[in-house]
Design an enzyme around this catalytic site. Structure first.
Site, PDB file in Angstrom:
ATOM      1  N   ALA A 105      35.497  45.807  42.358  1.00  0.00           N
ATOM      2  CA  ALA A 105      36.766  46.512  42.532  1.00  0.00           C
ATOM      3  C   ALA A 105      36.561  47.998  42.803  1.00  0.00           C
ATOM      4  O   ALA A 105      37.536  48.732  42.962  1.00  0.00           O
ATOM      5  CB  ALA A 105      37.635  46.334  41.293  1.00  0.00           C
ATOM      6  N   GLU A 106      35.317  48.413  42.858  1.00  0.00           N
ATOM      7  CA  GLU A 106      35.063  49.829  43.129  1.00  0.00           C
ATOM      8  C   GLU A 106      34.288  49.966  44.450  1.00  0.00           C
ATOM      9  O   GLU A 106      34.874  49.926  45.505  1.00  0.00           O
ATOM     10  CB  GLU A 106      34.347  50.470  41.931  1.00  0.00           C
ATOM     11  CG  GLU A 106      35.245  50.421  40.673  1.00  0.00           C
ATOM     12  CD  GLU A 106      34.632  51.086  39.466  1.00  0.00           C
ATOM     13  OE1 GLU A 106      34.332  52.279  39.538  1.00  0.00           O
ATOM     14  OE2 GLU A 106      34.450  50.397  38.444  1.00  0.00           O
ATOM     15  N   MET A 107      32.988  50.059  44.397  1.00  0.00           N
ATOM     16  CA  MET A 107      32.239  50.290  45.638  1.00  0.00           C
ATOM     17  C   MET A 107      31.579  49.031  46.180  1.00  0.00           C
ATOM     18  O   MET A 107      31.229  48.962  47.353  1.00  0.00           O
ATOM     19  CB  MET A 107      31.236  51.420  45.404  1.00  0.00           C
ATOM     20  CG  MET A 107      31.981  52.720  45.056  1.00  0.00           C
ATOM     21  SD  MET A 107      30.971  53.966  44.245  1.00  0.00           S
ATOM     22  CE  MET A 107      30.249  54.756  45.676  1.00  0.00           C
TER      23      MET A 107
END
Lengths: 332, 317
Positions: A138-140
């Site tokens: 959900a981030e990088m």
């Protein structure tokens, strides 16, 4: 006594040093000193990762580089914006392809002092923390082997890493560079600091009333204490829990830790909305209202969180006091 | 790789460690200082020499040694384990594949028939770690750790030199405990088993500690003999945290004859790890330990029964 120290100055200093004198592997690297005023603990710098100007600058560049995300559209700075007190202003962070994370992105100012990282304390060092958002879907969302491959194929990074570390990009060198940069993000100045060090005109009457409540009847300082205004513990402040996030219990497996999250520093709190681990409160007024109501009576709620019965003026005073904790040099 | 001799041989090891104290730089040594140093060191050197000779004598009495390898063969029941997506296993009434199949083994100890224990040591590393007060410390360990990447095949590991003789069993731990489990893997040199893996990571990025057992794959949800590739068909068990580290002791007598290289052959049956997990229940398909303690407990309860001592082989096979 000088109380105004800010990240910008330190970053600028690091950039200047690095820019003026390119380091070769045989030269002694220039060490960056992070100075803080009286009342602050020295910034903890681990012996295995000393701060050098070139390393900090490399870390700053990596921090802002979106090639560390799968889509090459998200960087660390996307959720920790330098012009916004190193937050993103969103309830929960948005990663690659618009994916929403689980929690609110905390400010990175003074992160060097944090004994444990993340709202649940799941990360133990700044170095190891670096890797979490890189891998998080959900981030990088970029596997570490792909991260290293991109860095090694970059036109500049391999040389830069060798200049700084004597070796190319690797997990230890990548994490040390970014962590070194993050340790320079120190914010120590505010009107309240000036007030505490003798400037009696630094706070208004309303703000001083708020200070008295903060350290007195409202008992905010039970958890928000010390020079960072946090006890660095994990507490349950009476927020209605969500099934997806058990807080500290996710790490400890202890049922008594359900709903406990790390007590955040209140420095610069007026500029770091929205609030709480999930960003559920948009304003300081909503935060004060939550505590005035005595929380939501949840399981494991801290016993000190009880109805306060504050008047409207007292609530205003508390909010006014919280505004005095802003490092005005950082206001864009 | 090395070996720690407990009991009778321990003083010899201590003396050898004492001798490894770094000497001053030759540039800094003047003759006078050298003589002075030699005088100061005379008695300790005499003492050390005596002990070394005594140790050599004891060693000679202790017969020969053998270089011991470890084969930790992964199976699924009676079949070899394969991470090929086309290889579908039936465990109970569940058809599934294995994508990841990795485990950490530590504290490997051979149990001699005379009561001695032989514990193996590995590469020494000095790395940051957290202590019990959440303070960052510098931690040095020479313990032997094995990260068996069984999804990549059947691996051999070097344990070290072992005295020949009769042994009554082997003991090891699935998992890593103590300060070693609080090492920052991002700072461990590449190539060491505890270093941060860049694929199929055996360390959580959102929590401290190593993943002791990492197994995952896909399920055959419709029972047609092939697995589905949808998100619902995914299963995983990532077992960690000290509560779930398991000590396994396999009590079987074997003899190391001191003739060159020998292999301790163990079998790890991955079917046993998941035989009590009901993957038809979606709530049991994803276990990162903390998020699904019931499944973690089921898997942990079956760990000790998943290992078997197959035997000792000559050479490295």
């Amino acid at each position: 006594m000088e109380t105004r120290r800010c990240a910008w100055l330190l970053i600028a200093l690091a950039v200047c040093i690095a820019g003026c004198d390119a380091l070769s592997a045989s030269e002694e690297p220039e060490v960056v000193q992070v100075t803080v005023p009286d009342g602050f603990d020295p910034v903890p710098i681990p012996a295995f990762n000393p701060l050098t100007a070139a390393k900090v600058e490399l870390g700053r560049q990596l921090f802002s580089d979106p090639i560390l995300s799968r889509t090459e559209a998200v960087s660390c700075a996307s959720c920790h914006e330098a012009t916004r007190f190193f937050i993103d202003g969103k309830p929960r962070s948005i990663g690659v392809e618009g994916r929403e994370g689980l929690r609110n992105a905390p400010s990175l100012l003074n992160v060097a002092y944090q004994r444990l990282l993340f709202w649940d304390g799941g990360s133990q060092t700044l170095e190891s923390q670096v890797l979490a958002p890189l891998e998080n879907e959900a981030e990088m969302d970029l596997p570490l082997d792909a991260v290293l491959e991109r860095l090694m194929n970059h036109p500049d990074y391999p040389t830069r890493f060798v200049e700084v570390f004597g070796e190319g990009p690797s997990i230890p060198t990548l994490t040390q560079a970014i962590a070194a940069f993050e340790r320079t993000l120190v914010s120590t100045g505010s009107r309240y600091d000036r007030f505490q060090t003798g400037d009696t005109q630094a706070l208004t009457t309303l703000e001083r009333e708020g200070e008295a409540l903060f350290f007195g009847r409202a008992q905010c300082s039970t958890c928000h204490s010390g020079f960072l205004l946090t006890n660095q513990q994990f507490e349950n402040n009476g927020l209605r829990p969500t099934e997806a996030d058990s807080g500290r219990a996710r790490i400890t497996l202890n049922p008594q830790d359900v709903g406990r999250f790390k007590v955040p520093s209140l420095r610069n709190v007026a500029w770091t909305a929205p609030y709480m681990h999930d960003g559920r409160f948009a304003t300081l007024e909503a935060v004060v209202a939550h505590y005035d109501a005595g929380g939501e009576g949840t399981q494991n709620q801290h016993p000190r969180i009880q109805p306060l019965h504050l008047s409207t003026q007292e609530k205003d005073a508390l909010v006014a006091f919280l505004h005095t904790l802003t490092d005005e040099a950082l206001i864009p | 790789m090395g070996i720690a001799y407990h009991q009778r041989l321990a003083p010899l090891v201590a003396v050898r460690m004492w001798c490894q104290v770094p000497a001053p730089s030759a540039i800094d040594l003047h003759v006078d200082n050298m003589m002075h140093t030699l005088k100061k060191l005379f008695l300790p050197l005499l003492f050390v020499g005596t002990l070394v000779l005594t140790g050599c004598e004891a060693n000679n009495m202790d017969d020969e040694t053998t270089t011991l390898m470890l084969r930790l063969q992964p199976t699924v029941g009676t079949q070899d384990l394969s991470s090929d997506p086309a290889t579908v296993y039936t465990i109970g009434d569940q058809n599934l594949t294995f994508g990841s199949a990795r485990m950490y083994i530590s504290e490997i100890t051979l149990l001699r028939d005379n009561g001695e224990e032989v514990t193996f040591t590995g590469e020494t590393i000095t790395v940051p770690a957290k202590n019990e007060n959440d303070e960052t410390i510098t931690h040095t360990t020479s313990d032997l750790f094995i990260l068996a990447k069984h999804d990549a095949g059947d691996e051999m590991f070097t344990l070290g030199e072992v005295p020949a003789g009769v042994y009554e069993g082997v003991r090891f731990k699935l998992g890593i405990t103590g300060t070693n489990n609080n090492i920052d893997p991002s700072q461990v040199p590449a190539g060491h088993p505890l270093a941060k893996q860049t694929d199929k990571n055996n360390h959580w990025s959102w929590n401290a500690g190593f993943i002791y057992l990492r197994i995952d794959g896909l399920l055959d949800l419709d029972g047609d003999g092939t697995v589905e590739t949808s998100d619902e068909a995914g299963w995983n068990v990532h077992l960690g945290t000290p509560n779930f580290a398991q000590v396994i002791e396999l009590d079987e007598t074997f003899t190391l004859d001191g003739d060159g290289m020998q292999t301790l052959h163990l079998i790890a049956d991955y079917a046993r790890f998941v035989e009590d997990v009901d993957f038809s229940d979606p709530a049991q398909r994803i276990c990162h330990t903390m998020n699904n303690l019931p499944v973690a407990q089921k898997v942990a309860a079956d760990i000790s029964g998943a290992f078997m001592l197959h035997g000792i082989h000559d050479g490295h096979n």
